[in-house]
Design a protein around this motif. Structure first.
Motif, short mmCIF file in Angstrom:
data_model
loop_
_atom_site.label_atom_id
_atom_site.label_comp_id
_atom_site.label_asym_id
_atom_site.label_seq_id
_atom_site.Cartn_x
_atom_site.Cartn_y
_atom_site.Cartn_z
N THR A 1 64.93 -76.28 24.59
CA THR A 1 65.56 -77.55 24.75
C THR A 1 66.92 -77.54 24.26
O THR A 1 67.88 -78.21 24.76
N LEU B 1 69.10 -76.00 26.85
CA LEU B 1 69.39 -76.62 28.08
C LEU B 1 69.94 -77.98 27.89
O LEU B 1 70.98 -78.19 28.74
N ARG C 1 73.48 -71.98 31.69
CA ARG C 1 72.37 -71.73 30.66
C ARG C 1 71.07 -71.94 31.41
O ARG C 1 70.15 -71.75 30.69
N LEU C 2 70.84 -72.75 32.60
CA LEU C 2 69.80 -72.54 33.20
C LEU C 2 69.25 -71.11 33.54
O LEU C 2 67.88 -70.81 33.32
N SER D 1 68.05 -69.55 30.23
CA SER D 1 66.61 -69.94 29.79
C SER D 1 65.66 -69.29 30.61
O SER D 1 64.62 -69.38 30.17
#
Length: 450
Positions: free
Chosen positions: A126, A129, A137-138, A141
């Motif tokens: 969390t 993102l 950042r996707l 993750s």
């Protein structure tokens, strides 16, 4: 302990509408640290038990560390408060993540330890993102999820298999382990039992998620990744090595060799980095490599040195990530090629960065020096051949720490850097609350994991 947890819940649930919640949450975490301080010393080293949970000399140190660093995370993220970008939700995420980490450290049941160990992934994702810097950042993750799940399933299957054989998963009751006809089969089973914790550390070869997560995470995400989430892996590894002591020393030597060679390679990679956060992230792989080698030396010196290394690395790495964020806010770039000449603009910040780089390279009188000496002694007691990677790693740590300092502080001032505006007192407060404990804990190091 119970009072501090109750304060966390009050801050998270009942104080959401108050404007002073941000600073109050930070103070509550500090108060929680001083509550837990009463449990720090035990004259006989006897674990304290309450409500099906327990604390001993290992877990209490890491609980205090989590409260301290979580409070600094809130103070270091003032930009989110001033921009009013989901600041209440951010504060709740920090408190929730801290609570999950504390609950993992106080479990005496392996299944609950597994639940909270994996639950820490949700608030971390969390943070990355929502408050990450770039669209990548996707991808970061996704790397974090894939690596975590890859180690989580074998660990769960092993725990369920152990439960089917023993009828319990408690630390304090006698265990019987599966019988295998060959050492190789037992070593493979043992490897999958440790694999999830080795990923979380991370050990070299399963470390690619760490630089990506650090680069894309906000400053609070980088601080908690370096200071706390890596320590979850070290804590689990310490517990499992003590519970499942393997007689076959060959697999220990294999993992010691992998950790030291991987730490040496990652130290070389640090010198080639141009991104400040990526350099600090790869340095964590090197430090955790020598810590794993010390744990697998099967000596008390190695385990004690590993705990000291986890605590010392938490302060030095977290502080360096914070300074890297301060430089990023001044120059608008994390590149070492652009962020130059800060000693001409902010000499006080340059001094702070030198102090934290000296802690990172284990210069006296920091606790990192004591931990590295303990780890080196324990590793060399297994085989003197490890002298060569250890000596090169000790040299390269100093090289890339000084490289990070001289590249950003010396040279001509870049045109991208704004020369106006100095740092506020809260910036120096956060920096010195990283540096001072790394020096003072040397005095009480004999009480840590004794």
């Amino acid at each position: 302990m119970l009072a501090s947890m109750a304060l966390f819940f009050l801050s998270s649930i009942y104080l959401g509408k108050f404007k002073f919640k941000w600073f109050l949450s930070s103070w509550i975490l500090f108060v929680g640290f001083f509550f837990i301080l009463f449990y720090f010393y035990s004259s006989f080293g006897v674990p304290k038990m309450f409500l099906g949970m327990f604390v001993d000399s290992l877990s209490i140190v890491l609980i205090m560390l989590s409260c301290w660093v979580s409070s600094l995370m809130i103070l270091s993220s003032m930009k989110i408060l001033f921009s009013k970008f989901n600041s209440n939700f951010f504060c709740n995420m920090i408190i929730f993540l801290n609570l999950v980490i504390i609950l993992m450290f106080v479990q005496k049941n392996l299944f609950l330890l597994y639940i909270f160990f994996e639950s820490s992934l949700i608030p971390t994702l969390t943070l990355i993102l929502i408050w990450g810097y770039q669209p990548e950042r996707l991808q970061a993750s996704m790397y974090l999820i894939i690596y975590t799940v890859m180690g989580a399933l074998p660990l769960l299957i092993n725990f369920l298999y152990i439960y089917s054989m023993n009828g319990h998963l408690s630390f304090f009751l006698k265990w019987s382990f599966p019988y295998f006809n060959s050492d190789i089969s037992f070593s493979v089973w043992w490897f999958f039992l440790m694999f999830a914790f080795l990923i979380k550390l991370p050990i070299f070869s399963v470390h690619l998620w760490l630089p990506k997560a650090h680069v894309e995470a906000p400053v609070a995400g980088s601080m908690i990744l370096a200071a706390l989430l890596l320590k979850l892996g070290g804590y689990g590894l310490l517990r499992m090595v003590n519970l499942v002591f393997i007689i076959n020393m060959k697999i220990f030597i294999f993992f010691m060799s992998l950790a030291l060679v991987g730490g040496l390679i990652s130290s070389m990679i640090c010198i080639r980095q141009v991104d400040m956060k990526s350099l600090i992230a790869y340095s964590s792989v090197g430090h955790m490599g020598i810590m794993v080698a010390g744990l697998f030396s099967s000596s008390l010196w190695g385990m004690t040195g590993g705990v000291l290394m986890m605590v010392g690395h938490a302060f030095s790495s977290s502080g360096l990530f914070y300074i890297a964020n301060v430089l990023y806010e001044k120059s608008g770039s994390r590149s070492i090629l652009i962020s130059k000449g800060f000693i001409s603009i902010l000499p006080s910040l340059s001094l702070c960065m030198f102090l934290l780089c000296s802690v990172n390279m284990a210069a006296p009188p920091s606790m990192n020096l004591l931990s590295e000496v303990s780890l080196i002694i324990s590793i060399l007691s297994v085989s003197f051949v490890f002298f060569f990677p250890l000596s090169l790693m000790s040299f390269l740590v100093a090289v890339y720490s000084l490289f990070l300092y001289t590249s950003t502080q010396h040279g001509n001032v870049s045109n991208f850097i704004s020369p106006f505006g100095s740092l506020k007192s809260i910036n120096y407060l956060v920096i010195f609350m990283h540096w001072i404990p790394a020096q003072l804990l040397l005095v009480v190091s004999d009480m840590i994991y004794c």
